[in-house]
Write an enzyme that holds these catalytic residues in place. Structure first.
Site, PDB file in Angstrom:
ATOM      1  N   ARG A  41       0.838  -1.337   0.092  1.00 24.89           N
ATOM      2  CA  ARG A  41      -0.102  -0.072  -0.005  1.00 24.89           C
ATOM      3  C   ARG A  41       0.914   1.370   0.136  1.00 24.89           C
ATOM      4  O   ARG A  41       0.625   2.208  -0.808  1.00 24.89           O
ATOM      5  CB  ARG A  41      -0.851   0.024   1.279  1.00 24.89           C
ATOM      6  CG  ARG A  41      -1.728  -1.255   1.303  1.00 24.89           C
ATOM      7  CD  ARG A  41      -3.264  -0.993   1.003  1.00 24.89           C
ATOM      8  NE  ARG A  41      -4.052  -2.081   1.276  1.00 24.89           N
ATOM      9  CZ  ARG A  41      -5.221  -1.824   2.202  1.00 24.89           C
ATOM     10  NH1 ARG A  41      -5.065  -0.801   3.148  1.00 24.89           N
ATOM     11  NH2 ARG A  41      -5.752  -2.861   2.389  1.00 24.89           N
ATOM     12  N   ASP A 143     -16.468   8.571   8.132  1.00 20.30           N
ATOM     13  CA  ASP A 143     -15.403   7.632   7.958  1.00 20.30           C
ATOM     14  C   ASP A 143     -13.992   8.466   8.250  1.00 20.30           C
ATOM     15  O   ASP A 143     -14.161   9.786   7.976  1.00 20.30           O
ATOM     16  CB  ASP A 143     -15.293   6.949   6.616  1.00 20.30           C
ATOM     17  CG  ASP A 143     -14.530   5.642   6.845  1.00 20.30           C
ATOM     18  OD1 ASP A 143     -15.087   4.593   6.803  1.00 20.30           O
ATOM     19  OD2 ASP A 143     -13.275   5.669   6.863  1.00 20.30           O
TER      20      ASP A 143
HETATM   21  C1  LIG Z   1     -14.299  -2.679   6.984  1.00 15.64           C
HETATM   22  S1  LIG Z   1     -14.896  -1.288   7.002  1.00 15.64           S
HETATM   23  C2  LIG Z   1     -16.545  -1.458   7.329  1.00 15.64           C
HETATM   24  C3  LIG Z   1     -17.608  -0.778   6.557  1.00 15.64           C
HETATM   25  C4  LIG Z   1     -18.898  -1.074   7.028  1.00 15.64           C
HETATM   26  N1  LIG Z   1     -19.078  -0.532   8.465  1.00 15.64           N
HETATM   27  C5  LIG Z   1     -19.335  -2.432   6.939  1.00 15.64           C
HETATM   28  O1  LIG Z   1     -19.436  -2.918   8.160  1.00 15.64           O
HETATM   29  O2  LIG Z   1     -19.565  -3.007   6.006  1.00 15.64           O
HETATM   30  C6  LIG Z   1     -13.991  -0.162   8.307  1.00 15.64           C
HETATM   31  C7  LIG Z   1     -14.050   1.238   8.182  1.00 15.64           C
HETATM   32  O3  LIG Z   1     -13.745   1.745   9.191  1.00 15.64           O
HETATM   33  C8  LIG Z   1     -12.873   2.856   8.796  1.00 15.64           C
HETATM   34  N2  LIG Z   1     -12.070   3.563   9.876  1.00 15.64           N
HETATM   35  C9  LIG Z   1     -10.915   2.837  10.503  1.00 15.64           C
HETATM   36  N3  LIG Z   1     -10.374   3.549  11.546  1.00 15.64           N
HETATM   37  C10 LIG Z   1     -11.464   4.496  11.927  1.00 15.64           C
HETATM   38  C11 LIG Z   1     -11.156   5.850  12.535  1.00 15.64           C
HETATM   39  N4  LIG Z   1     -10.222   5.863  13.550  1.00 15.64           N
HETATM   40  N5  LIG Z   1     -12.437   6.344  12.391  1.00 15.64           N
HETATM   41  C12 LIG Z   1     -13.238   6.491  11.619  1.00 15.64           C
HETATM   42  N6  LIG Z   1     -13.417   5.406  10.907  1.00 15.64           N
HETATM   43  C13 LIG Z   1     -12.361   4.600  10.794  1.00 15.64           C
HETATM   44  C14 LIG Z   1     -12.240   2.765   7.428  1.00 15.64           C
HETATM   45  O4  LIG Z   1     -11.721   3.790   6.756  1.00 15.64           O
HETATM   46  C15 LIG Z   1     -13.288   1.718   6.814  1.00 15.64           C
HETATM   47  O5  LIG Z   1     -13.807   2.387   5.902  1.00 15.64           O
END
Ligand SMILES: C[S@@+](CC[C@H](N)C(=O)[O-])C[C@H]1O[C@@H](n2cnc3c(N)ncnc32)[C@H](O)[C@@H]1O
Length: 280
Positions: A41, A143
């Site tokens: 990445r 997000d």
């Molecule tokens: C695996 S995805 C889950 C998406 C959705 N909630 C689902 O269950 O399908 C995790 C998301 O969490 C976000 N994320 C990670 N760390 C975060 C933080 N500190 N604050 C806000 N979002 C965060 C990532 O950018 C990513 O888009």
């Protein structure tokens, strides 16, 4: 990948440095198994910036504040889909029908919205529950990753992303692209109008969210955080919920032990454990 095949020199110390920086910025705890993922990445960032080593990249980060967002965007995992863990949307529809709010809209926070499939699924559920394209519902979708939020706000997806959806939903809520947009679909404007997209880092000490929320979706993001961070965030989120509000977690995230905060009422669906005097 063997060391000698790599375009950039990458030592275990580089991985540990990335891991530390990412944890400090986002709360995301990377396991040892993510060493190769981090390389591939960030190698893209090094190439884009014309840098020739990870050491040079760390100096660049120190010097240019705007690179931090690119750093975080590059390292988040954004896997999602429409109506993922579909039983949650059935519970939500029942909740919306049972608790139609009379003064003011129903407020939902989708706190790790990724590329938008989750908040749009919430919006579709609300429209169906209220049998209206203009339900009394407000959705905040946030997000940490600004790249995914851009995709979410556009609401344009490859047709294959809605493969599993019923024909009725496809017809009612999506427009098929033509010409250069062939093979793509766009969500109806009414869906987008229900949602306010904004960047929120869950690690920030303050969130721009008013208390009195009816529903929080916080799915498949807590797994990236360590236990103390999870506990702390849950505590803060529960404070934002109404007494009869619902907290939805991801399939592998369990808070059954946090009995002082939440009570399990369905498959990874929780209610605040104690009615709070400060809560509506
Ligand atoms: C695996 S995805 C889950 C998406 C959705 N909630 C689902 O269950 O399908 C995790 C998301 O969490 C976000 N994320 C990670 N760390 C975060 C933080 N500190 N604050 C806000 N979002 C965060 C990532 O950018 C990513 O888009």
């Amino acid at each position: 990948m063997a060391d000698e095949e790599r375009e950039f020199d990458y030592r275990i110390g580089d991985f540990q440095q990335v891991r530390r920086l990412l944890y400090e910025r986002s709360g995301i705890s990377l396991s040892d198994s993510k060493e190769q993922m981090v390389y591939s990445r960030l190698a893209r960032r090094l190439r884009a910036l014309g840098l020739n080593s990870f050491t040079a990249y760390f100096s660049h980060l120190k010097q240019y504040d705007e690179e931090w967002q690119e750093f975080v965007n590059a390292l988040t995992t954004n896997l999602t889909s429409f109506f993922r863990e579909s039983h949650h949307f059935v519970s939500l529809a029942e909740h919306l029908k049972k608790h139609p709010r009379r003064n003011g809209p129903v407020r939902i926070w989708c706190s790790a919205a990724s590329t938008g499939e989750e908040p749009y699924s919430l919006a579709i559920t609300a429209m169906e529950a209220f049998a209206s394209l203009h339900p009394p519902v407000q959705i905040i979708a946030s997000d940490i990753d600004t790249g995914v939020l851009q995709t979410a706000a556009q609401g344009i997806y490859p047709l294959s992303r809605i493969d599993q959806m019923s024909n009725e939903r496809k017809k009612r809520f999506f427009l098929r692209g033509k010409g250069s947009q062939e093979g793509m679909v766009r969500v109806r404007d009414e869906l987008r109008e229900l949602i306010e997209f904004q960047q929120i880092n869950l690690l920030d000490p303050r969130w721009p969210i008013e208390p009195g929320l009816d529903v929080i979706f916080c799915r498949n993001v807590m797994i990236y955080f360590d236990k103390p961070t999870q506990q702390h965030l849950l505590e803060r989120m529960v404070k934002l919920l109404r007494n009869d509000g619902l907290f939805f977690a991801g399939h592998s995230e369990s808070f059954v032990h946090a009995t002082h905060l939440v009570r399990l009422i369905g498959r990874t669906v929780y209610r605040p454990a104690n009615p709070s005097s400060g809560r509506p």
